[in-house]
Structures are given as C-alpha cells and as structure tokens.
Design an enzyme around this catalytic site. Structure first.
Site, PDB file in Angstrom:
ATOM      1  N   GLY A 114       0.803  -1.210   0.000  1.00  0.00           N
ATOM      2  CA  GLY A 114       0.000   0.000   0.000  1.00  0.00           C
ATOM      3  C   GLY A 114       0.830   1.250   0.000  1.00  0.00           C
ATOM      4  N   GLY A 169       0.117   4.210   1.598  1.00  0.00           N
ATOM      5  CA  GLY A 169      -0.812   4.827   2.552  1.00  0.00           C
ATOM      6  C   GLY A 169      -0.620   6.318   2.631  1.00  0.00           C
ATOM      7  N   SER A 170      -1.415   6.903   3.496  1.00  0.00           N
ATOM      8  CA  SER A 170      -1.339   8.344   3.673  1.00  0.00           C
ATOM      9  C   SER A 170      -0.050   8.751   4.370  1.00  0.00           C
ATOM     10  CB  SER A 170      -2.543   8.807   4.457  1.00  0.00           C
ATOM     11  OG  SER A 170      -3.106   7.747   5.166  1.00  0.00           O
ATOM     12  N   PHE A 171       0.559   7.832   5.082  1.00  0.00           N
ATOM     13  CA  PHE A 171       1.790   8.185   5.794  1.00  0.00           C
ATOM     14  C   PHE A 171       3.034   7.917   4.971  1.00  0.00           C
ATOM     15  CE2 PHE A 171      -1.090   6.151   8.864  1.00  0.00           C
ATOM     16  CZ  PHE A 171      -1.482   7.286   9.528  1.00  0.00           C
ATOM     17  N   LYS A 203       4.811   4.459   2.598  1.00  0.00           N
ATOM     18  CA  LYS A 203       4.594   3.122   2.035  1.00  0.00           C
ATOM     19  C   LYS A 203       4.359   2.056   3.110  1.00  0.00           C
ATOM     20  CE  LYS A 203       7.827   3.971  -1.556  1.00  0.00           C
ATOM     21  NZ  LYS A 203       9.250   3.791  -1.709  1.00  0.00           N
ATOM     22  N   ALA A 204       3.599   1.048   2.751  1.00  0.00           N
ATOM     23  CA  ALA A 204       3.465  -0.137   3.587  1.00  0.00           C
ATOM     24  C   ALA A 204       4.038  -1.293   2.773  1.00  0.00           C
ATOM     25  CB  ALA A 204       2.005  -0.392   3.922  1.00  0.00           C
ATOM     26  N   ASP A 212      -6.829   7.572  13.616  1.00  0.00           N
ATOM     27  CA  ASP A 212      -7.038   7.073  12.261  1.00  0.00           C
ATOM     28  C   ASP A 212      -7.882   5.801  12.289  1.00  0.00           C
ATOM     29  OD1 ASP A 212      -6.801   7.316   9.528  1.00  0.00           O
ATOM     30  OD2 ASP A 212      -4.859   6.306   9.417  1.00  0.00           O
TER      31      ASP A 212
HETATM   32  P1  ADP Z   1      -3.788   3.659   5.003  1.00  0.00           P
HETATM   33  O1  ADP Z   1      -3.155   4.923   5.454  1.00  0.00           O
HETATM   34  O2  ADP Z   1      -4.792   3.839   3.942  1.00  0.00           O
HETATM   35  O3  ADP Z   1      -4.292   2.877   6.169  1.00  0.00           O
HETATM   36  P2  ADP Z   1      -1.635   1.812   4.932  1.00  0.00           P
HETATM   37  O4  ADP Z   1      -0.294   2.107   4.408  1.00  0.00           O
HETATM   38  O5  ADP Z   1      -1.797   1.733   6.405  1.00  0.00           O
HETATM   39  O6  ADP Z   1      -2.650   2.826   4.319  1.00  0.00           O
HETATM   40  O7  ADP Z   1      -2.111   0.415   4.364  1.00  0.00           O
HETATM   41  C1  ADP Z   1      -2.125   0.120   3.015  1.00  0.00           C
HETATM   42  C2  ADP Z   1      -2.736  -1.253   2.826  1.00  0.00           C
HETATM   43  O8  ADP Z   1      -1.979  -2.206   3.545  1.00  0.00           O
HETATM   44  C3  ADP Z   1      -4.170  -1.374   3.352  1.00  0.00           C
HETATM   45  O9  ADP Z   1      -4.936  -2.131   2.443  1.00  0.00           O
HETATM   46  C4  ADP Z   1      -4.050  -2.129   4.633  1.00  0.00           C
HETATM   47  O10 ADP Z   1      -5.180  -2.955   4.849  1.00  0.00           O
HETATM   48  C5  ADP Z   1      -2.785  -2.951   4.429  1.00  0.00           C
HETATM   49  N1  ADP Z   1      -2.078  -3.108   5.708  1.00  0.00           N
HETATM   50  C6  ADP Z   1      -1.582  -2.138   6.507  1.00  0.00           C
HETATM   51  N2  ADP Z   1      -1.005  -2.622   7.619  1.00  0.00           N
HETATM   52  C7  ADP Z   1      -1.142  -3.972   7.539  1.00  0.00           C
HETATM   53  C8  ADP Z   1      -0.774  -5.077   8.390  1.00  0.00           C
HETATM   54  N3  ADP Z   1      -0.140  -4.888   9.547  1.00  0.00           N
HETATM   55  N4  ADP Z   1      -1.084  -6.322   7.972  1.00  0.00           N
HETATM   56  C9  ADP Z   1      -1.719  -6.523   6.794  1.00  0.00           C
HETATM   57  N5  ADP Z   1      -2.104  -5.551   5.959  1.00  0.00           N
HETATM   58  C10 ADP Z   1      -1.826  -4.286   6.312  1.00  0.00           C
END
Ligand code: ADP
Ligand code: MG
Length: 322
Positions: A11, A13-15, A17-18, A128
């Site tokens: 992802g 995300g808003s912060f 990358k994940a 959040d």
């Molecule tokens: P957002 O700011 O939209 O929450 P994130 O970066 O937190 O964006 O998450 C991006 C994607 O990764 C989302 O679909 C979220 O469900 C998934 N995700 C985030 N953290 C985890 C985690 N610990 N385990 C599994 N999936 C995750």
C-alpha cells in the site's frame, strides 16, 4: 532493512509506504511502514521518535503488534505483525449487500472497543480509526492497526492527509477546525459501527463541501430495524455532534449488551463454544494482560450466551480492565 527481505509493496498509505517483508532472522512475514522524516525539522523528528517509543510499549490482543523501529536514509521504519486475514473494509465489500448478523457485529465491535480502551487509558489517541485499519484473523480476532502512527506526524501533514485520504471519518469538530480529542476517535468508532451495520459509509457526498455539511448536520440514513434498539441507540450517541455528549470507550463497554461479551475476548486461545469450562481457560492468559478477571461459575459459563446474566453487575468495566 538488511534484516528483512522485501516481498511486495502492499500500500501507498497516507503516511508513506506499507511493505510486506520477510524477516531473515525468524522467517516470519511482517509489515513495515516507511515514513519519510527527512524534511522534518529536528524537533518534529525528535517528537516522532518519542511517539514511536510509546507505540513500542503497546501490547494487547486486539492491537496489531509492534515489533521494532529504526531509521535509515532519512526514513523512519516501523515493523509490525502482518495480518493475513485482511481488513474490515474488504470484508464489508465482500458481503455484496448481505448484512452481518448482530452477533457478528457486536463481537467485532467489543474487540475494537477493548483495543481503543487500552489506547485511551494510556492517554493516547488513535486518530485514524477506519475499517481499513481494522484487521481480522482467521479465528475471528479483530486487531486495530496503525494506531499512534498518526501522532508521529505533525499537524500540517495530518491536515493534508485528511484531504487526500479517506474523509468519511471526519468528526464535526474537525470539520470546524477544532482540536482532535478522544471523542473524535469515538466519532470514528461510530462510523465503523455504522459501516458494519449498513455496509455503507454514514456520511457520503460527491464533494468535500457537501460531505462536511452532512457531517456537521449529523444526518445519516437510518440503520435497519432488524438490529436491536440497544445497538441503534448506541450509534445515535456515538454520532452526537457535541463531542462531550459522546460516551467514552469505557462507558460504551459498560453497557450490559456489550459488557456480557467482553470475557470471551480476554483470552488469546478462545475455546470453541460449549467446549471446556470457560473459567479454567481464562484465568491465566487474562493475568498476562493484567486483567483481573472475576472467575465465573462453570455452570453459568456453560449456558448459552443469551441465557447468561451480564457478568458481575455493578462493576464498571473501567475497574475490571485496569
Ligand atoms: P492507510 O493509510 O490507507 O491505512 P496503509 O499504508 O496503512 O494505508 O495500508 C495500506 C494497505 O496495507 C491497506 O490495504 C491495509 O489494509 C494494508 N495493511 C496495513 N497494515 C497492515 C498489516 N499490519 N497487515 C496486513 N495488511 C496491512
Ligand atoms: Mg492503515
């Protein structure tokens, strides 16, 4: 990052990358959140580190477990458990309009509340709460994720984030530029509960201006009468426009219709319904989480949930869960 092998980006995300990674040390998968702190003034960076330290101390069965954090090349990396079961948002969409049972909703909701109580008791705000930050595991456990990370950011980033991110959870006070407080988390909690009951967002509009108007007015389509009065009136209270009129998470959990469900979520290895007496299994793990549990009589525990009396009346949950 040498300790981890990148599996894939999950992802943006808003912060930041994940990233899904695999640890070279234990072979397990984790999620790493990468937050760019390079441009931040040193005071803000210091603040971020402090917040991460708070995050690191959190440990609760309904909160995504933090593993470690480190800084490298101008970024802050936060390593946490990977939740394989996916998030509540995906689960809601997969229903294709078929409503969840009240049992299911309340079981999830209680666990989200337990997580939030753990956070609020420590004078921390989540900031959040949304269905995308609530994870489900295969055994039905719910875990609140991404908590505290929002505080790592400064307010400018936060404002920008609201505009690009999901604005459905904005509370009336935030729309009016008033400070975020614990009751803003409660509003967002209401939005999640509403989503579980209707599979839709409570406040939706074609543009930001109309969305803000709806939120400030506090008008939302009613929830099906198929759900209990207890549930519907709780929702109305979570959506009080005045933050002070919204209940605290402790007082939400004190309601008998929720309180009677708490017990089964206090143990990590939840027994299958009707199996071994609950009282035997619960005591030790509960102690692990610092939860003084009143041991119920086995005969009482063996009854079907509907027949059970609300456990230990007159004891506010706040005292039980301290
Ligand atoms: P957002 O700011 O939209 O929450 P994130 O970066 O937190 O964006 O998450 C991006 C994607 O990764 C989302 O679909 C979220 O469900 C998934 N995700 C985030 N953290 C985890 C985690 N610990 N385990 C599994 N999936 C995750
Ligand atoms: Mg997230």
């Amino acid at each position: 990052m040498d300790k981890y092998e990148k599996v894939k980006k999950i992802g943006e995300g808003s912060f930041g990358k994940a990233i899904l990674v695999k640890s070279k040390e234990d072979g397990h998968q984790y999620v790493i959140k990468e937050i760019g702190i390079f441009g931040m003034p040193s005071k803000a960076r210091q603040e971020s580190r402090k917040e991460v330290a708070v995050l690191a101390k959190m440990s609760h069965p309904n909160i995504v477990q933090y593993k470690e954090s480190f800084e490298e090349g101008g970024s802050l990396y936060i390593v946490m458990d990977y939740c394989e079961g996916g998030d509540l948002f995906k689960k809601i969409n997969a229903q294709k309009g078929l409503l969840f049972s009240e049992e299911q909703i309340l079981d999830w909701f209680v666990q989200i509340c337990l997580a939030l109580k753990h956070v609020h008791d420590r004078k921390i705000l989540h900031r959040d709460i949304k269905s995308q930050n609530i994870f489900l595991t295969k055994d039905g456990t719910v875990q609140l994720g991404d908590f505290g990370i929002a505080r790592v950011l400064n307010s400018t980033v936060e404002l920008a984030r609201t505009c690009i991110g999901t604005p459905y959870y904005l509370s009336p006070e935030i729309c009016e530029n008033k400070p975020y407080n614990n009751k803003s988390d409660i509003w967002a909690l209401g939005c999640v509960l509403y989503e579980m009951c209707t599979l839709k967002h409570a406040f939706e509009a074609g543009n930001m201006k109309n969305l803000v108007l709806k939120i400030i007015r506090g008008s939302y389509p009613p929830v099906s009468v198929h759900y209990s009065q207890d549930l519907r009136s709780l929702l109305a209270q979570l959506f009080k426009r005045n933050p002070r009129e919204r209940p605290s998470v402790g007082s939400i959990l004190d309601r008998p219709f929720l309180y009677c469900r708490i017990e089964r979520f206090l143990t990590p290895q939840r027994p299958a319904p009707g199996s071994i007496p609950l009282a035997q299994k619960i005591t030790k793990p509960a102690t692990k989480y610092g939860v003084p549990l009143t041991v119920r009589k086995v005969s009482d525990a063996a009854k079907k949930p509907a027949e059970r009396k609300p456990v230990v009346k007159n004891k506010p949950v706040s005292r039980l869960l301290k």
